[in-house]
Write an enzyme that holds these catalytic residues in place. Structure first.
Site, PDB file in Angstrom:
ATOM      1  N   SER A  42       0.844  -1.184   0.000  1.00  0.00           N
ATOM      2  CA  SER A  42       0.000   0.000   0.000  1.00  0.00           C
ATOM      3  C   SER A  42       0.889   1.249   0.000  1.00  0.00           C
ATOM      4  CB  SER A  42      -0.951  -0.041   1.199  1.00  0.00           C
ATOM      5  OG  SER A  42      -1.935   0.950   1.092  1.00  0.00           O
TER       6      SER A  42
ATOM      7  N   HIS B 152      -7.975  -5.155  -0.815  1.00  0.00           N
ATOM      8  CA  HIS B 152      -6.687  -4.526  -0.524  1.00  0.00           C
ATOM      9  C   HIS B 152      -5.782  -5.422   0.309  1.00  0.00           C
ATOM     10  CE1 HIS B 152      -3.971  -1.217  -0.548  1.00  0.00           C
ATOM     11  NE2 HIS B 152      -4.040  -0.996   0.758  1.00  0.00           N
TER      12      HIS B 152
END
Length: 650
Positions: free
Chosen positions: A510, A625
């Site tokens: 991320s 994610h």
């Protein structure tokens, strides 16, 4: 002459030859993904990979893992996956049963059966209870693991979804109970109802039995805001309704809703404020001057809610940061606040109780020197809390603690998956480019020699680590400082001969994917392997992809030429060159990641591949994610990752 971003293969205004890879579910991009996945799996497969994958699967499915729980209505609820429950089961037990080595669990929802019966690819996304003791809850289910989910009302007594009950179609929704027959709802109400970041900007009050489109408007944020939401504090005797306008990732406005009218809470936009019973707590991200007093950033302040609403501002500081400490978390029990403090990168626990109009403070004696996790058993009815203790070499242990005492019950512990005796943990500091001392830990064999030959993995995230002072020092035009800190640790490892460029790898996901992407392009000579997970990499277009617009407060606006001037200097996608030598890279992401667009990793891999660099790419078709939607997918992803690192660093 030194190359700039504009002189690289992708200038700021140049057409993007790989923009077609941003079409997440397009036939051509998915063909590209499948081809790269096959290459990566073939390159990293083999007996060693298969053995590692099997071992990881066994650990992830092990029944000896800690079943973490939350309490509601006299039961402890847990969501659990193992070999027999791939998608998982939502189950419950009592505290007395939970204390046993083998508790008796009652299944509430079998997600595998539900997905099979409904023909859906359901992934558990959480639950919201009607507090304090309601028998209804709102269950969120995601298709494939993305942030968008459906919401359905569930009856805990009947163990069934409520026919004709509250239900929301798939969206990035925010819902909260007002009472048994009323919800706050922020969702996709149709065209114009979502922000540029892809989150709801309209909050409504929805009555049971009425159409959603007839729900009453409560608040409307701007299109360029991040989101809007509302909630009700259902603590008996302290019921209050709050509405939040989330302006940006770190800025917000808070309103108290009384009789349908909104009253703005006086706080700095970048502060976080919330009520705990009769107290208003304010967490500061910047210095705040109130009257003749200036409170430093990183402080936690408290004041009686009613006196605050009357205009009084005589706050009390519950926590004030130092050069080496920051506030890591706040949990509230029935009569106390539990502050988790990060002090020299180690946690300690502070207990605060309101007694006779003043705050009494007590340092809680905690076992070990590792990471502490605190979750309350029931903030309305109980002063008990769960405490997890973890360090690098000791399996995570779960205790039941209680306010006012250092005594606690040891409830559960993870198995020792390896023998810790041969290893040791050391803490060092690296001096960053601006002179800042960056602390870091090294876990290595006791008998390992510092001769530069140790295969070493450096992991980092690059944001939020040591409180708002550190974080704000690396925002926007100062972002390079975060990369400099990470590179300083890498250089320090080499200087100490813990490792060397030949044996040093880096990994991050991320925001950490951006971190290792910048390290890759700025100092490729320091590493021999890079694992870049669900990353941001194209910083020219990040704000146009999925939730990217919500992070402009972090990175800046690339459409502003003055801001692109500093963003373009580190944007990994714009700073990779054909004639430079880079370490081998493994990019991992997820087709179902609806937070950080998989196009970042896709395009970077395609560009580096075209330039002739050593690149592997693997994209999970599910997982959101997190990159994986179940234990099998996690085992597969991590087996590929560590097989890559073992190949490159040994």
């Amino acid at each position: 002459m030194q190359k700039t971003a504009a002189q690289g293969s992708l200038g700021a205004a140049a057409p993007d030859p790989y923009a077609w890879l941003e079409d997440v579910g397009g036939a051509r991009p998915l063909d590209w993904v499948r081809a790269r996945n096959a290459v990566s799996e073939a390159a990293l497969g083999g007996p060693a990979h298969d053995a590692l994958r099997a071992r990881l699967q066994g650990i992830l499915d092990a029944k000896e893992r800690i079943p973490y729980v939350g309490r509601h209505g006299g039961y402890l609820y847990n969501f659990w996956r193992d070999a027999a429950h791939e998608r998982g089961i939502w189950r419950r037990t009592t505290l007395d049963e939970y204390r046993k080595d083998a508790p008796r669990w009652d299944t509430v929802i079998d997600l595998d059966a539900l997905a099979r019966n409904e023909g859906e690819n359901w992934v558990w996304a959480g639950v919201r209870y009607l507090e304090p003791h309601g028998t209804r809850c709102l269950v969120s289910l995601s298709r494939g693991g993305g942030d968008a989910d459906v919401v359905r009302e569930f009856d805990l007594d009947a163990r069934a979804f409520v026919a004709g009950g509250f239900a929301l179609p798939e969206a990035k929704s925010s819902v909260a109970w007002i009472d048994h027959d009323t919800l706050f709802v922020a969702t996709d109400f149709g065209p114009g109802s979502m922000t540029a970041s892809g989150y709801p900007r309209i909050v409504k009050e929805w009555k049971r039995g009425t159409p959603l489109q007839d729900a009453r408007l409560v608040f409307e944020a701007g299109v360029d805001d991040l989101s809007a939401s509302a909630r009700k504090d259902l603590t008996p005797g302290f019921e209050r309704e709050f509405v939040t306008r989330q302006i940006g990732f770190y800025s917000s406005e808070l309103f108290l809703r009384e009789n349908g009218k909104l009253r703005k809470i006086d706080k700095p936009d970048d502060a976080n404020a919330y009520a705990v019973r009769d107290q208003l707590l304010v967490e500061l991200r910047s210095d705040w001057t109130v009257g003749a007093r200036t409170w430093p950033q990183g402080s936690l302040l408290a004041i009686d809610v009613d006196r605050f609403l009357r205009g009084e501002r005589d706050f009390e500081a519950l926590f004030t940061p130092t050069a080496t400490s920051s506030l890591d978390g706040v949990a509230a029990t029935r009569s106390a606040l539990l502050l988790t403090v990060l002090d020299k990168v180690k946690n300690r626990l502070v207990e605060l109780r309101r007694e006779h109009g003043a705050w009494a403070r007590r340092e809680v004696a905690t076992p070990g020197i590792g990471t502490l996790g605190v979750s309350v058993l029931d903030e309305i009815d109980s002063d008990d809390y769960f405490l997890t203790v973890t360090d690098f070499l000791t399996p995570t242990t779960l205790y039941l603690g209680r306010v006012g005492s250092d005594e606690r019950d040891r409830l559960k512990a993870m198995p020792a998956w390896f023998d810790p005796a041969p290893y040791t943990v050391s803490q060092f500091e690296a001096k960053s480019k601006d002179g800042t001392l960056v602390p870091y830990f090294v876990v290595m064999g006791r008998n390992a020699k510092r001769d530069g030959t140790n295969p070493t993995l450096l992991y980092g995230y690059g944001g939020f680590e040591f409180g708002p002072r550190w974080h704000q020092a690396a925002l926007k035009e100062r972002r390079q400082k975060a990369f400099d800190d990470f590179l300083a640790v890498a250089k320090d490892l080499i200087r100490r001969q813990v490792s060397s460029p030949r044996h040093l790898g880096i990994m991050g996901g991320s925001n950490g994917g951006l971190l290792v992407g910048a390290a890759l392009t700025q100092r490729p000579d320091l590493f021999n392997a890079v694992v870049c997970q669900v990353p941001l990499l194209d910083m020219r277009r990040y704000h146009t992809l999925l939730a990217g617009a919500s992070w402009m407060g972090e990175y800046g606006d690339p459409d502003d030429p003055a801001q692109w001037e500093f963003i373009g200097k580190y944007s990994p996608y714009h700073n990779v060159f054909r004639d430079k030598h880079y370490p081998a890279v493994l990019f991992t992401t997820s087709t179902r990641d609806d937070r950080v667009h998989p196009g970042h990793a896709r395009k970077m891999a395609a560009l580096m591949e075209a330039q002739g660099h050593a690149v592997l790419y693997w994209e999970n078709t599910e997982g959101g994610h997190a990159g994986a939607a179940n234990n099998t997918q996690q085992a597969r992803m991590w087996a590929l990752t560590y097989s890559f690192l073992r190949r490159q660093l040994a």
